[in-house]
Motif scaffolding. Sequence first.
Motif, PDB file in Angstrom:
ATOM      1  N   ILE A 182       0.825  -1.213   0.000  1.00  0.00           N
ATOM      2  CA  ILE A 182       0.000   0.000   0.000  1.00  0.00           C
ATOM      3  C   ILE A 182       0.859   1.264   0.000  1.00  0.00           C
ATOM      4  O   ILE A 182       0.511   2.261  -0.650  1.00  0.00           O
ATOM      5  N   GLY A 183       2.013   1.215   0.707  1.00  0.00           N
ATOM      6  CA  GLY A 183       2.891   2.390   0.766  1.00  0.00           C
ATOM      7  C   GLY A 183       3.392   2.824  -0.604  1.00  0.00           C
ATOM      8  O   GLY A 183       3.102   3.936  -1.062  1.00  0.00           O
ATOM      9  N   PRO A 184       4.157   1.931  -1.297  1.00  0.00           N
ATOM     10  CA  PRO A 184       4.624   2.313  -2.629  1.00  0.00           C
ATOM     11  C   PRO A 184       3.495   2.507  -3.630  1.00  0.00           C
ATOM     12  O   PRO A 184       3.617   3.274  -4.587  1.00  0.00           O
ATOM     13  N   ASN A 185       2.380   1.818  -3.408  1.00  0.00           N
ATOM     14  CA  ASN A 185       1.256   1.957  -4.338  1.00  0.00           C
ATOM     15  C   ASN A 185       0.615   3.336  -4.222  1.00  0.00           C
ATOM     16  O   ASN A 185       0.245   3.955  -5.232  1.00  0.00           O
ATOM     17  N   ILE A 186       0.471   3.833  -2.986  1.00  0.00           N
ATOM     18  CA  ILE A 186      -0.055   5.188  -2.804  1.00  0.00           C
ATOM     19  C   ILE A 186       0.921   6.206  -3.392  1.00  0.00           C
ATOM     20  O   ILE A 186       0.506   7.137  -4.095  1.00  0.00           O
ATOM     21  N   MET A 187       2.221   6.008  -3.113  1.00  0.00           N
ATOM     22  CA  MET A 187       3.224   6.907  -3.680  1.00  0.00           C
ATOM     23  C   MET A 187       3.156   6.891  -5.200  1.00  0.00           C
ATOM     24  O   MET A 187       3.125   7.938  -5.853  1.00  0.00           O
ATOM     25  N   ARG A 188       3.149   5.694  -5.768  1.00  0.00           N
ATOM     26  CA  ARG A 188       3.159   5.539  -7.224  1.00  0.00           C
ATOM     27  C   ARG A 188       1.931   6.161  -7.865  1.00  0.00           C
ATOM     28  O   ARG A 188       2.015   6.920  -8.829  1.00  0.00           O
ATOM     29  N   ASN A 189       0.752   5.833  -7.344  1.00  0.00           N
ATOM     30  CA  ASN A 189      -0.473   6.301  -7.985  1.00  0.00           C
ATOM     31  C   ASN A 189      -0.754   7.774  -7.732  1.00  0.00           C
ATOM     32  O   ASN A 189      -1.316   8.453  -8.593  1.00  0.00           O
ATOM     33  N   ALA A 190      -0.372   8.269  -6.554  1.00  0.00           N
ATOM     34  CA  ALA A 190      -0.529   9.704  -6.302  1.00  0.00           C
ATOM     35  C   ALA A 190       0.370  10.498  -7.250  1.00  0.00           C
ATOM     36  O   ALA A 190      -0.067  11.486  -7.864  1.00  0.00           O
ATOM     37  N   ILE A 191       1.623  10.043  -7.392  1.00  0.00           N
ATOM     38  CA  ILE A 191       2.575  10.734  -8.258  1.00  0.00           C
ATOM     39  C   ILE A 191       2.157  10.649  -9.724  1.00  0.00           C
ATOM     40  O   ILE A 191       2.137  11.648 -10.450  1.00  0.00           O
ATOM     41  N   ILE A 192       1.806   9.437 -10.160  1.00  0.00           N
ATOM     42  CA  ILE A 192       1.419   9.262 -11.565  1.00  0.00           C
ATOM     43  C   ILE A 192       0.105   9.980 -11.862  1.00  0.00           C
ATOM     44  O   ILE A 192      -0.068  10.574 -12.936  1.00  0.00           O
ATOM     45  N   ASN A 193      -0.804   9.962 -10.904  1.00  0.00           N
ATOM     46  CA  ASN A 193      -2.066  10.671 -11.107  1.00  0.00           C
ATOM     47  C   ASN A 193      -1.829  12.174 -11.250  1.00  0.00           C
ATOM     48  O   ASN A 193      -2.436  12.841 -12.102  1.00  0.00           O
ATOM     49  N   ALA A 194      -0.919  12.698 -10.427  1.00  0.00           N
ATOM     50  CA  ALA A 194      -0.580  14.125 -10.532  1.00  0.00           C
ATOM     51  C   ALA A 194       0.063  14.419 -11.874  1.00  0.00           C
ATOM     52  O   ALA A 194      -0.251  15.421 -12.532  1.00  0.00           O
ATOM     53  N   ALA A 195       0.975  13.527 -12.301  1.00  0.00           N
ATOM     54  CA  ALA A 195       1.638  13.724 -13.593  1.00  0.00           C
ATOM     55  C   ALA A 195       0.638  13.649 -14.739  1.00  0.00           C
ATOM     56  O   ALA A 195       0.717  14.430 -15.693  1.00  0.00           O
ATOM     57  N   GLU A 196      -0.314  12.731 -14.646  1.00  0.00           N
ATOM     58  CA  GLU A 196      -1.300  12.557 -15.716  1.00  0.00           C
ATOM     59  C   GLU A 196      -2.332  13.689 -15.740  1.00  0.00           C
ATOM     60  O   GLU A 196      -2.472  14.398 -16.745  1.00  0.00           O
TER      61      GLU A 196
END
Length: 307
Positions: A182-196
């Motif tokens: 959940i930790g890296p997944n939140i980091m990954r998706n929050a970052i990618i969502n912001a980028a997208e």
Amino acid sequence: MVADSKGKSDISFAGTFASSAFAACFAEICTIPLDTAKVRLQLQKKAVAGDAVALPKYRGMLGTVATIGREEGAAALWKGIIPGLHRQCIYGGLRIGLYDPVKNFYVGKDHVGDVPLSKKILAALTTGALGIAIANPTDLVKVRLQAEGKLPAGVPRRYTGALNAYSTIVRQEGIGALWTGIGPNIMRNAIINAAELASYDQVKQTILKIPGFTDNVVTHLISGLGAGFFAVCIGSPVDVVKSRMMGDAAYKSTLDCFIKTLKNDGPLAFYKGFIPNFGRLGSWNVIMFLTLEQAKNVVRKLESSGA
């Protein structure tokens, strides 16, 4: 992205949620073979010196797709599509559907003019983190199904399907295991969502100020490609850590996975699968945003006629 330049949405949250979920699911169906190739490349570990098998099994996007298709059949490229659709219905609907309301909350109801890029990024980080915190079990099952390659004769598969995977994980590992990574997944998706979302929003806003450009398919295409490129460049390292944690139980924590990957495979391992990841996310964003814009037009007409 979803609203006008002042950030005010012209369709309901339900309409935006439904449009977003539909667009995300359609893009998932079209691009999941590339996602499967990306996961296999990310989970592939560096060959140990002196190992009898020195060459990696999967090499490059097209090579990985060809290897999977040849060894496991073409259907294997769509492994994880069911939990993938589960994920997009929840995560896709929430992260995009909540983007405008959260963005408006951050700028305030009295804001006039273009929304600052910083507020767009903050809103997308928020909705990405919230959406995946709820949808993490679907992501876990998707990765586990995609990670399983060809097995020796007589060796049964860990899971017979998506629903079996959910129940087996809960029964054998506990319900909390559904939130593994959940930790890296939140980091990954929050970052990618912001980028997208923020980049799509900003690129589209910028393009529409250029004389001759209108809110049409060409603008959506350029904006979607830009969103995919920024998402992959920024999100690849956390994406690799997320895939490895979800696909291999040997890692104790996010930091442990990061350190072991860096130590054993080198810094370039964090950009493993970059080409298939960009091929997937670039095409995914183009398909999703093009579909989203058209779906919103349909919803807008339906809501206007019913008003």
